[in-house]
Design a protein around this motif. Sequence first.
Motif, PDB file in Angstrom:
ATOM      1  N   PRO A 293       0.806  -1.227   0.000  1.00 17.68           N
ATOM      2  CA  PRO A 293       0.000   0.000   0.000  1.00 17.68           C
ATOM      3  C   PRO A 293       0.833   1.269   0.000  1.00 17.68           C
ATOM      4  CG  PRO A 293      -0.929  -1.599   1.533  1.00 17.68           C
ATOM      5  CD  PRO A 293       0.391  -2.143   1.096  1.00 17.68           C
ATOM      6  N   VAL A 294       1.962   1.266   0.730  1.00 19.64           N
ATOM      7  CA  VAL A 294       2.824   2.444   0.747  1.00 19.64           C
ATOM      8  C   VAL A 294       3.418   2.679  -0.638  1.00 19.64           C
ATOM      9  CG1 VAL A 294       4.970   3.409   1.650  1.00 19.64           C
ATOM     10  CG2 VAL A 294       3.348   2.313   3.207  1.00 19.64           C
ATOM     11  N   ALA A 295       3.893   1.610  -1.289  1.00 25.65           N
ATOM     12  CA  ALA A 295       4.457   1.749  -2.632  1.00 25.65           C
ATOM     13  C   ALA A 295       3.398   2.235  -3.620  1.00 25.65           C
ATOM     14  CB  ALA A 295       5.047   0.420  -3.086  1.00 25.65           C
ATOM     15  N   ALA A 296       2.186   1.699  -3.518  1.00 20.08           N
ATOM     16  CA  ALA A 296       1.115   2.127  -4.429  1.00 20.08           C
ATOM     17  C   ALA A 296       0.756   3.591  -4.201  1.00 20.08           C
ATOM     18  CB  ALA A 296      -0.118   1.245  -4.222  1.00 20.08           C
ATOM     19  N   THR A 297       0.824   4.042  -2.955  1.00 20.63           N
ATOM     20  CA  THR A 297       0.549   5.453  -2.659  1.00 20.63           C
ATOM     21  C   THR A 297       1.651   6.345  -3.203  1.00 20.63           C
ATOM     22  OG1 THR A 297      -0.666   4.808  -0.668  1.00 20.63           O
ATOM     23  CG2 THR A 297       0.054   7.095  -0.815  1.00 20.63           C
ATOM     24  N   LEU A 298       2.891   5.870  -3.192  1.00 25.98           N
ATOM     25  CA  LEU A 298       3.979   6.637  -3.798  1.00 25.98           C
ATOM     26  C   LEU A 298       3.772   6.778  -5.308  1.00 25.98           C
ATOM     27  CD1 LEU A 298       7.070   5.252  -1.839  1.00 25.98           C
ATOM     28  CD2 LEU A 298       5.974   7.490  -1.598  1.00 25.98           C
ATOM     29  N   VAL A 299       3.223   5.747  -5.943  1.00 20.81           N
ATOM     30  CA  VAL A 299       2.880   5.855  -7.365  1.00 20.81           C
ATOM     31  C   VAL A 299       1.826   6.938  -7.558  1.00 20.81           C
ATOM     32  CG1 VAL A 299       1.882   4.649  -9.345  1.00 20.81           C
ATOM     33  CG2 VAL A 299       3.493   3.454  -7.841  1.00 20.81           C
ATOM     34  N   LEU A 300       0.818   6.940  -6.686  1.00 21.63           N
ATOM     35  CA  LEU A 300      -0.214   7.979  -6.732  1.00 21.63           C
ATOM     36  C   LEU A 300       0.416   9.366  -6.597  1.00 21.63           C
ATOM     37  CD1 LEU A 300      -3.173   9.052  -6.504  1.00 21.63           C
ATOM     38  CD2 LEU A 300      -3.008   8.593  -4.045  1.00 21.63           C
TER      39      LEU A 300
END
Length: 681
Positions: free
Chosen positions: A98-105
């Motif tokens: 989730p943290v990595a996906a939020t960094l993509v966001l």
Amino acid sequence: MISIPSSRSASSTPPLIPVTPRWQLALLWAGVPLCTLGFFQYRLWEHWHSGRFGELLVLAALSALLAWPLRRFARWSWAAALALPWSLALVLFAGPVPVAATLVLAALALALGGLLLRQESLPLQLVAGLVLLGGSLAWLLPLPVHYAWSYLGLAIVMVALARNRMLPSLRHARDQWRDAVAAHPRAAALAVLALGLASTGCWLPTLQVDDLGYHLRLPWELLQDGRYAMDAETHIWALAPWLGDVLQAFPQVIGGGEARGPVNALWILLAAAGVWRLAAELGGDALARWASVALYASLPLTAVLAGSMQTETPTAALLVWLVVLIARAPVQGSRGLYAGAVLVGGLLALKLAAAAMAIVLLPWALWRHRAALRPGAVLLAGALSLAVGASSYVYAAVLTGNPFLPLFNAWFRSPYFATADFDDTRWHAGFDAWLPWHLTFDTGRYLEAFAGGGGFVLVVLAGAWILALIQRRTSAIAAMLALSMAIPIIPMQYLRYVFPACVAMLPLLAVTTARADPRRAGWMLAGLCVLNLAFQANGHWMLRTGAIKETVLALGDDAASFRHYAPERILLARMRVASPGMGNVLALDAEVPHAAETGVRARTVSRYDPSLAAAAALADHDPTGAAWQSLFERERIGEVLLRKDTLNPAQRAGLQRAGAVMRGEQGPAQWWSIATGGQRP
């Protein structure tokens, strides 16, 4: 004869500090004895949970212990050294994916925001980019385009195209951070520590009732089906403003699981940056700027909202940055007008009340920047706001006849809700001049919280607001922010609604306090932060009952929290594996509508679905269970979630007549299956 001092005596004379009149000092400090009076009048020590505050102290000490080697050997500043363990804690408890996906966001948002606001600061680019992304995706919700590959592909292409523009922004942000910390290292460290304590709400899995019955529905529908059904027949809020949920969905679709904690952490950082910047625009020194951040982080609702999907967390970030744009000096040819238009559109897309808070600021904004405005640019900015923020209202008007469903339905008369204006009778304690006092000390009348759960800013810094109001350079912003606070709470006295405007007010209060009493302001503001943190757990019953402690001890294992607070989530996870897509899912307890994560299959007999709730009430009058059996068939119910201690005889008989079989049990919750002939909902 006039004597001219020698150069030596002139150089040795300390700089003069403006003398504040005694009556202003008395007014500034009047909030402290008033807060003490309220503390004793309402016997707040009886409502204080010392254990929860002790746990925050332990977490603060642990973060300092982990930061010490970086400070001692790597020569990092305390602020930077403290930021690292809190960041790693978010990865541990919220999860690396989730943290990595939020960094993509965040990367995609920066790429989009930089297209419009190349010369603005990185946080403002990020905020604008998030709104542009969410506003664009919102128009596409009914189309089957919301997949991990499409989101990732968009992010990769946009970041690749914008990489040469993003790198300078990142380097400039790094330099600004270092300069800000160097200006007052101790205050910066304490502000980072307070932000870390507020971020503990981001460690929790999604547990709050409105999230489990409402906000999770859109992200899970996009994850499961690639599109959003917009079914107002089964959920009265299906077409309500949805920007917050759309942005929550982006990393969820990419990562295949919820990312609420990291997304909220991003919003908190952006709000903190905006608070710091607003204090700077108001002329505050380094202490006042960092104190503003610490005050924001210390508010109990900052941590409470970090654990939810409610819109007030992103609303606070957008509103603060909007005030920054209004408060700064007018610049001819700046793109600040279009930045403001994006933020106003974002507030409109978050909630109608959020838009109202912004709209009351517009006359001040237009007057303050009148010399730099052109009619054509203003019209274009208005169109941009609508393009960004109007999607839910347009879809609601077309599909239901009421653009604000379920609000104002006495006027619009949509068949999807009663011909009445939506209201919650719990929150009508009255609007009067004593409201700030009651919000502070009698909090339970205005929020699902305990005494002191809203923090103590409204009382302790009341004198600072009055001083700001009577001083010419701050009177306009003091009046407009007070109006922005009042607007959402006039029709319904619910504390959460006033939170964003309260956050926007904090820099003004901190700056005014520091100007009026520069020698002792730090002590007042620091003491207020400690008092707010001491009552953080009073902001929500889950914090008070040790939800964060449970998460820490479980090392981020969500099942531990689910067993205690939302056992249905464990059963729903099993259901996704064992019964994917066969029959609708009914939450049979009206007080536990925890079915939103089943997306388009979700059905409840709660306030979220008035027509089904009415049918359920009628079925309860048939002791044979035949009415319930008919309801199950009519709604194509294949799975039922219930609480065994609230299951009534009519419901039990209906399950028996329908041939239901219990498939799982978790604490007080049970999962039953009904044969549906293999039909999809």
